[in-house]
Design a protein around this motif. Structure first.
Motif, PDB file in Angstrom:
ATOM      1  N   ASP A 174     -33.910 -81.234 -88.042  1.00 37.03           N
ATOM      2  CA  ASP A 174     -33.718 -81.713 -86.673  1.00 37.03           C
ATOM      3  C   ASP A 174     -32.966 -83.037 -86.635  1.00 37.03           C
ATOM      4  O   ASP A 174     -33.099 -83.887 -87.527  1.00 37.03           O
ATOM      5  N   ASP A 175     -32.176 -83.199 -85.578  1.00 35.39           N
ATOM      6  CA  ASP A 175     -31.443 -84.448 -85.357  1.00 35.39           C
ATOM      7  C   ASP A 175     -31.172 -84.570 -83.865  1.00 35.39           C
ATOM      8  O   ASP A 175     -31.296 -83.596 -83.109  1.00 35.39           O
ATOM      9  N   LEU A 176     -30.799 -85.772 -83.429  1.00 36.15           N
ATOM     10  CA  LEU A 176     -30.400 -86.014 -82.054  1.00 36.15           C
ATOM     11  C   LEU A 176     -28.919 -86.378 -82.010  1.00 36.15           C
ATOM     12  O   LEU A 176     -28.429 -87.156 -82.846  1.00 36.15           O
ATOM     13  N   ARG A 177     -28.208 -85.813 -81.037  1.00 37.87           N
ATOM     14  CA  ARG A 177     -26.784 -86.109 -80.887  1.00 37.87           C
ATOM     15  C   ARG A 177     -26.374 -85.887 -79.447  1.00 37.87           C
ATOM     16  O   ARG A 177     -26.914 -85.041 -78.739  1.00 37.87           O
ATOM     17  N   VAL A 178     -25.377 -86.670 -79.002  1.00 42.72           N
ATOM     18  CA  VAL A 178     -24.762 -86.454 -77.701  1.00 42.72           C
ATOM     19  C   VAL A 178     -23.249 -86.394 -77.880  1.00 42.72           C
ATOM     20  O   VAL A 178     -22.661 -87.198 -78.605  1.00 42.72           O
ATOM     21  N   LEU A 194     -22.517 -89.733 -79.886  1.00 44.78           N
ATOM     22  CA  LEU A 194     -23.606 -90.682 -80.119  1.00 44.78           C
ATOM     23  C   LEU A 194     -24.489 -90.171 -81.246  1.00 44.78           C
ATOM     24  O   LEU A 194     -24.858 -88.991 -81.274  1.00 44.78           O
ATOM     25  N   ASP A 195     -24.842 -91.061 -82.177  1.00 36.72           N
ATOM     26  CA  ASP A 195     -25.723 -90.683 -83.278  1.00 36.72           C
ATOM     27  C   ASP A 195     -27.184 -90.676 -82.806  1.00 36.72           C
ATOM     28  O   ASP A 195     -27.478 -90.850 -81.613  1.00 36.72           O
ATOM     29  N   GLU A 196     -28.108 -90.499 -83.742  1.00 32.67           N
ATOM     30  CA  GLU A 196     -29.523 -90.392 -83.385  1.00 32.67           C
ATOM     31  C   GLU A 196     -30.029 -91.639 -82.673  1.00 32.67           C
ATOM     32  O   GLU A 196     -30.765 -91.547 -81.685  1.00 32.67           O
ATOM     33  N   VAL A 197     -29.634 -92.825 -83.155  1.00 32.98           N
ATOM     34  CA  VAL A 197     -30.137 -94.073 -82.568  1.00 32.98           C
ATOM     35  C   VAL A 197     -29.663 -94.235 -81.129  1.00 32.98           C
ATOM     36  O   VAL A 197     -30.453 -94.519 -80.222  1.00 32.98           O
ATOM     37  N   LEU A 198     -28.347 -94.059 -80.887  1.00 38.57           N
ATOM     38  CA  LEU A 198     -27.815 -94.219 -79.540  1.00 38.57           C
ATOM     39  C   LEU A 198     -28.298 -93.102 -78.612  1.00 38.57           C
ATOM     40  O   LEU A 198     -28.538 -93.327 -77.425  1.00 38.57           O
ATOM     41  N   THR A 199     -28.457 -91.885 -79.175  1.00 43.02           N
ATOM     42  CA  THR A 199     -28.964 -90.782 -78.359  1.00 43.02           C
ATOM     43  C   THR A 199     -30.394 -91.063 -77.909  1.00 43.02           C
ATOM     44  O   THR A 199     -30.764 -90.791 -76.756  1.00 43.02           O
ATOM     45  N   ALA A 200     -31.205 -91.618 -78.811  1.00 44.89           N
ATOM     46  CA  ALA A 200     -32.589 -91.949 -78.449  1.00 44.89           C
ATOM     47  C   ALA A 200     -32.629 -92.948 -77.296  1.00 44.89           C
ATOM     48  O   ALA A 200     -33.517 -92.893 -76.433  1.00 44.89           O
ATOM     49  N   GLU A 201     -31.630 -93.848 -77.255  1.00 46.92           N
ATOM     50  CA  GLU A 201     -31.603 -94.846 -76.177  1.00 46.92           C
ATOM     51  C   GLU A 201     -31.319 -94.196 -74.831  1.00 46.92           C
ATOM     52  O   GLU A 201     -31.968 -94.522 -73.829  1.00 46.92           O
ATOM     53  N   VAL A 202     -30.357 -93.261 -74.780  1.00 53.99           N
ATOM     54  CA  VAL A 202     -30.034 -92.649 -73.489  1.00 53.99           C
ATOM     55  C   VAL A 202     -31.038 -91.560 -73.113  1.00 53.99           C
ATOM     56  O   VAL A 202     -31.206 -91.243 -71.930  1.00 53.99           O
ATOM     57  N   ASP A 218     -37.582 -90.896 -78.998  1.00 56.78           N
ATOM     58  CA  ASP A 218     -37.070 -90.685 -80.345  1.00 56.78           C
ATOM     59  C   ASP A 218     -37.111 -89.204 -80.711  1.00 56.78           C
ATOM     60  O   ASP A 218     -37.381 -88.336 -79.870  1.00 56.78           O
ATOM     61  N   LEU A 219     -36.847 -88.909 -81.991  1.00 56.31           N
ATOM     62  CA  LEU A 219     -36.784 -87.531 -82.453  1.00 56.31           C
ATOM     63  C   LEU A 219     -38.122 -86.815 -82.274  1.00 56.31           C
ATOM     64  O   LEU A 219     -38.161 -85.643 -81.873  1.00 56.31           O
ATOM     65  N   ASP A 220     -39.224 -87.503 -82.548  1.00 51.07           N
ATOM     66  CA  ASP A 220     -40.544 -86.880 -82.375  1.00 51.07           C
ATOM     67  C   ASP A 220     -40.802 -86.549 -80.901  1.00 51.07           C
ATOM     68  O   ASP A 220     -41.371 -85.493 -80.575  1.00 51.07           O
ATOM     69  N   ASP A 221     -40.381 -87.461 -80.009  1.00 50.70           N
ATOM     70  CA  ASP A 221     -40.536 -87.196 -78.580  1.00 50.70           C
ATOM     71  C   ASP A 221     -39.745 -85.958 -78.168  1.00 50.70           C
ATOM     72  O   ASP A 221     -40.206 -85.145 -77.353  1.00 50.70           O
ATOM     73  N   ALA A 222     -38.542 -85.837 -78.709  1.00 47.89           N
ATOM     74  CA  ALA A 222     -37.695 -84.691 -78.374  1.00 47.89           C
ATOM     75  C   ALA A 222     -38.318 -83.389 -78.873  1.00 47.89           C
ATOM     76  O   ALA A 222     -38.290 -82.369 -78.168  1.00 47.89           O
ATOM     77  N   ARG A 223     -38.894 -83.418 -80.085  1.00 43.91           N
ATOM     78  CA  ARG A 223     -39.561 -82.213 -80.608  1.00 43.91           C
ATOM     79  C   ARG A 223     -40.734 -81.816 -79.707  1.00 43.91           C
ATOM     80  O   ARG A 223     -40.913 -80.632 -79.381  1.00 43.91           O
ATOM     81  N   ASN A 225     -11.873 -87.748 -80.379  1.00 48.08           N
ATOM     82  CA  ASN A 225     -13.316 -88.001 -80.520  1.00 48.08           C
ATOM     83  C   ASN A 225     -13.547 -89.445 -80.921  1.00 48.08           C
ATOM     84  O   ASN A 225     -12.861 -89.972 -81.806  1.00 48.08           O
ATOM     85  N   LEU A 226     -14.522 -90.066 -80.271  1.00 40.71           N
ATOM     86  CA  LEU A 226     -14.858 -91.452 -80.585  1.00 40.71           C
ATOM     87  C   LEU A 226     -16.286 -91.515 -81.103  1.00 40.71           C
ATOM     88  O   LEU A 226     -17.238 -91.168 -80.380  1.00 40.71           O
ATOM     89  N   GLU A 227     -16.441 -91.906 -82.380  1.00 37.24           N
ATOM     90  CA  GLU A 227     -17.772 -92.115 -82.967  1.00 37.24           C
ATOM     91  C   GLU A 227     -18.278 -93.475 -82.489  1.00 37.24           C
ATOM     92  O   GLU A 227     -17.762 -94.514 -82.880  1.00 37.24           O
ATOM     93  N   ALA A 228     -19.279 -93.460 -81.624  1.00 38.93           N
ATOM     94  CA  ALA A 228     -19.710 -94.681 -80.941  1.00 38.93           C
ATOM     95  C   ALA A 228     -20.618 -95.537 -81.818  1.00 38.93           C
ATOM     96  O   ALA A 228     -21.517 -95.031 -82.489  1.00 38.93           O
TER      97      ALA A 228
END
Length: 424
Positions: free
Chosen positions: A323-327, A342-350, A354-359, A398-401
């Motif tokens: 599992d991972d988070l991405r936007v 957006l990577d996992e950290v930035l995705t968690a912010e928007v 976090d990943l556990d919350d998403a699961r 594509n812009l890697e933020a």
């Protein structure tokens, strides 16, 4: 057809020694010259040799030189002299490279012989081979080239010495000198041409911007926080942006003063940024108009890190996904669009979780798509300032933020600003 076959075919048609032709083709192939173009260059060289002596080569201004020329002479001022080691015919070979100029323009060069060229001096170069490099002519100095030092100094409009800023660099630049601050470093082991090799990679910055760098012989002076002068680096393209390469011939000196680094990325309208073909540490502002499929709670292949669908990786087949988070958000400013990743950290912010919350969210709803849906509700229609690295390829822009910040502005002020931007 192999290079060996091309050499045999060309040598046969010219009626010359195959070994000599093969060596000339390998020389051009080392610089990525397409084989058909390389064969034409070699053929022109032999045609010129048959038609006259080196003394008959005409002297041209830089502006007059074209890729259709075979050999020329020039009166030039040396702008920069770089030194680099390459592998040629299975052996290490040292070449010299940089830029030269006259009153009409400047041109890059490569020298396979050490002519003891010095920056700032004015010379007459005779019997120079012309090759094509990325669509432009380049001077190729070899054992048949003559060098004559001239007493009168050419007055040129270009800076002499090779000093540059990060914002001015382009892939292919060589013999460059930089004053920069080391911002990030990471030591890696790679499989190089001589087996496993230790390298140092990271990011350097100055008042004009930031760029990635690679040191092929890790040096202690390139430590985070140090301001350093790098003399004789060359610039390659890495993921669509210029990358500073520190070679064995580069000198690295720690500076007494601190090199100031720009606080923000280079600001561009999206349309202009995309037209550049790629930028490092870019700053864009626009509205998120959509969130693409493949966002939210995703699964990646544990082997290669690619996103998988239904437990299938395109490379490794059936795998147990991680599992991972991405936007993947579409940003629009009226001049163009770009996909912001957006990577996992930035995705968690928007997502505000976090990943556990998403699961947990996906499990409770029995639907993984609810995570992407909530992210869409949080960011679509909102204005954001985005900072990161832009790449443009066949798959789009594509812009890697590295930063993704919501812009909060009074509605009246925003309306006035937008009206100002669209007025002729």
């Amino acid at each position: 057809m192999s290079l060996e076959d091309h050499a045999e075919e060309l040598a046969s048609s010219l009626g010359v020694d195959k070994t000599e032709v093969k060596q000339k083709l390998e020389n051009l192939d080392q610089y990525g010259v397409p084989i058909d173009e390389a064969k034409q260059t070699v053929r022109r060289n032999y045609d010129e040799s048959d038609s006259g002596s080196p003394e008959e080569v005409s002297t041209k201004s830089i502006a007059e030189i074209t890729t259709g020329d075979s050999r020329v002479g020039v009166d030039v001022r040396i702008l920069s002299v770089g030194k680099r080691s390459i592998q040629y015919n299975g052996e290490q070979h040292v070449i010299f490279e940089g830029e030269m100029a006259d009153e009409s323009g400047k041109i890059s060069y490569t020298s396979w012989e050490d002519f003891d060229l010095e920056t700032g001096e004015t010379v007459h170069l005779g019997n120079i081979d012309i090759r094509e490099w990325e669509g432009n002519p380049e001077l190729n100095l070899g054992d048949s080239t003559s060098v004559e030092r001239l007493s009168e100094t050419l007055d040129v409009e270009y800076d002499v010495g090779g000093d540059a800023t990060l914002a001015s660099l382009e892939p292919g630049d060589r013999g460059v000198n930089l004053d920069v601050q080391v911002l990030e470093t990471e030591q890696k082991t790679i499989n190089g041409r001589d087996g496993e090799t230790e390298i140092l990679s990271g990011v350097v910055g100055d008042e004009t911007g930031r760029l990635p760098f690679t040191d092929w012989g890790p040096r202690e002076a390139l430590s985070v926080g140090n301001s350093v002068r790098l003399e004789d680096v060359f610039i390659r393209e890495f993921r669509g942006v210029p990358s500073v390469n520190v070679s064995e011939f580069t000198t690295v000196a720690v500076l007494d003063s601190t090199v100031e680094v720009a606080d923000s990325g280079t600001r561009y309208p999206i349309g202009d940024a995309v037209d550049t073909g790629g930028m490092f540490d870019l700053e864009l502002t626009g509205n998120v108009v959509a969130v693409r499929d493949g966002s939210g709670l995703i699964e990646r292949c544990p082997e290669c890190g690619r996103v998988i669908q239904s437990g299938q990786c395109r490379t490794h087949g059936e795998v147990e996904g991680e599992d991972d988070l991405r936007v993947k958000a579409i940003l629009d400013d009226g001049t163009g669009t770009v996909t912001v990743v957006l990577d996992e950290v930035l995705t968690a912010e928007v997502y505000d979780g976090d990943l556990d919350d998403a699961r947990d969210h996906a499990r409770d709803a029995m639907d993984r798509e609810v995570v992407a849906k909530e992210i869409r509700e949080n960011i679509v229609g909102q204005e954001f300032r985005v900072r990161g690295t832009l790449t443009v390829d066949d798959y789009g822009a594509n812009l890697e933020a590295s930063e993704f910040t919501r812009r909060v502005e009074d509605p009246q002020d925003r309306a006035k600003r937008l009206l100002t931007e669209v007025k002729p």
